[in-house]
Design an enzyme around this catalytic site. Sequence first.
Site, PDB file in Angstrom:
ATOM      1  N   ASP A  82       0.775  -1.200   0.162  1.00 48.85           N
ATOM      2  CA  ASP A  82       0.254  -0.029  -0.077  1.00 48.85           C
ATOM      3  C   ASP A  82       1.037   1.222  -0.054  1.00 48.85           C
ATOM      4  OD1 ASP A  82      -2.741   1.417  -0.218  1.00 48.85           O
ATOM      5  OD2 ASP A  82      -2.920   0.605   1.614  1.00 48.85           O
ATOM      6  N   ALA A  84       1.649   5.563   0.973  1.00 47.10           N
ATOM      7  CA  ALA A  84       1.370   6.425   2.721  1.00 47.10           C
ATOM      8  C   ALA A  84       1.669   7.859   2.080  1.00 47.10           C
ATOM      9  CB  ALA A  84       2.060   6.436   3.119  1.00 47.10           C
ATOM     10  N   ASP A  85       0.897   8.319   2.126  1.00 46.00           N
ATOM     11  CA  ASP A  85       1.064  10.220   2.835  1.00 46.00           C
ATOM     12  C   ASP A  85       2.406  10.388   3.104  1.00 46.00           C
ATOM     13  OD1 ASP A  85      -2.203  10.803   0.739  1.00 46.00           O
ATOM     14  OD2 ASP A  85      -3.013   9.305   1.732  1.00 46.00           O
ATOM     15  N   LYS A  95      -2.171   7.873   6.068  1.00 47.27           N
ATOM     16  CA  LYS A  95      -3.157   7.712   4.942  1.00 47.27           C
ATOM     17  C   LYS A  95      -4.109   8.296   4.909  1.00 47.27           C
ATOM     18  CE  LYS A  95      -2.371   3.416   3.791  1.00 47.27           C
ATOM     19  NZ  LYS A  95      -2.092   3.604   2.352  1.00 47.27           N
ATOM     20  N   GLY A  97      -5.482  10.041   1.767  1.00 47.22           N
ATOM     21  CA  GLY A  97      -5.534  10.865   0.490  1.00 47.22           C
ATOM     22  C   GLY A  97      -6.332  10.372  -0.855  1.00 47.22           C
ATOM     23  N   GLU A 104      -7.901   0.392   3.857  1.00 46.38           N
ATOM     24  CA  GLU A 104      -6.844   0.499   4.139  1.00 46.38           C
ATOM     25  C   GLU A 104      -6.577  -0.406   5.406  1.00 46.38           C
ATOM     26  OE1 GLU A 104      -5.318   3.006   0.850  1.00 46.38           O
ATOM     27  OE2 GLU A 104      -5.254   4.162   2.804  1.00 46.38           O
ATOM     28  N   LYS A 122       7.230  11.485   0.559  1.00 47.23           N
ATOM     29  CA  LYS A 122       6.650  11.568   1.853  1.00 47.23           C
ATOM     30  C   LYS A 122       7.075  11.045   2.554  1.00 47.23           C
ATOM     31  CE  LYS A 122       3.304  10.429  -1.742  1.00 47.23           C
ATOM     32  NZ  LYS A 122       3.015   9.134  -1.749  1.00 47.23           N
TER      33      LYS A 122
HETATM   34  C1  A5P Z   1      -5.200   5.901  -0.305  1.00 48.92           C
HETATM   35  O1  A5P Z   1      -6.791   6.596   0.477  1.00 48.92           O
HETATM   36  C2  A5P Z   1      -4.261   6.868   0.506  1.00 48.92           C
HETATM   37  O2  A5P Z   1      -4.336   5.845   1.393  1.00 48.92           O
HETATM   38  C3  A5P Z   1      -3.199   6.158  -0.337  1.00 48.92           C
HETATM   39  O3  A5P Z   1      -2.138   5.540   0.149  1.00 48.92           O
HETATM   40  C4  A5P Z   1      -1.929   7.228  -0.155  1.00 48.92           C
HETATM   41  O4  A5P Z   1      -2.892   8.475  -0.587  1.00 48.92           O
HETATM   42  C5  A5P Z   1      -0.808   7.051  -1.060  1.00 48.92           C
HETATM   43  O5  A5P Z   1      -1.233   7.145  -2.850  1.00 48.92           O
HETATM   44  P1  A5P Z   1      -0.009   7.839  -3.696  1.00 48.92           P
HETATM   45  O6  A5P Z   1       0.796   6.655  -3.785  1.00 48.92           O
HETATM   46  O7  A5P Z   1      -1.263   8.133  -4.695  1.00 48.92           O
HETATM   47  O8  A5P Z   1       0.780   8.586  -3.008  1.00 48.92           O
END
Ligand code: A5P
Length: 231
Positions: A82, A84-85, A95, A97, A104, A122
């Site tokens: 997965d 992350a922001d 998380k 975004g 998740e 990040k």
């Molecule tokens: C989804 O709700 C988020 O938790 C994403 O995992 C997080 O925003 C990371 O997204 P990107 O990989 O698109 O930056």
Amino acid sequence: MAINPKQIAGEKAAEYVQDGMIVGLGTGSTAYFAIAQLGRRVAQGLRIQGIPTSEQSRTLAEQAKIPLIDFDGIDHIDITVDGADEIDPAFHLTKGGGGALLREKIVASLTQTEIIVADETKLVKHLGAFPLPVEVVPFGFQATMKKLAQLECTTTLRHINNTHFVTDNGNYIIDCAFGRILHPPELEKQINAICGVVECGLFIGLTHRLIIGKTNGTFEECTQAKPLEES
Ligand code: A5P
């Protein structure tokens, strides 16, 4: 040709998936590359069963012909990949975004090896510059928003196309700008204790491996969170 660090991280994480595994399929533009790579490996004979963390990822997995399973038949998930922001040195994450934080987190909580994939942007010393997404039930959301604001953040109800953003679970997202979050584990407890909050985007103690893709085409892996120094 430009190298996409998200692609490097996502495809590297897919290498950890082995035959017979149950695999959590993350959400977002980095997890996308892991799903696509797993689809290619499935086409070559890899046998896995996927659990998507959002409707968006379910669609991607179906397009990639990854067999899916629901929660009835499982008591754990072997690996989840997965995004992350924000990621701090102690492996605390922000998380949500993309609005998928609840699914998740449910998937992460059942996962034996949670691999977080991201690019270098990040990595932060302290969480908080990215407004913390909080999923709330629509009923009385205005009151829930006021309670959240009492935690000393600026709250914004998330909108999309001039209307409320609605999660896959039929809820709203309130983005909470804290500026700097000094004690993420405590804040997670405080937020989740507010009536009307379904879940917040702080992920504490759920990450086992970090894969950071870089613009020079390399990646860095880390399995050991570092205690955060106060400053
Ligand atoms: C989804 O709700 C988020 O938790 C994403 O995992 C997080 O925003 C990371 O997204 P990107 O990989 O698109 O930056």
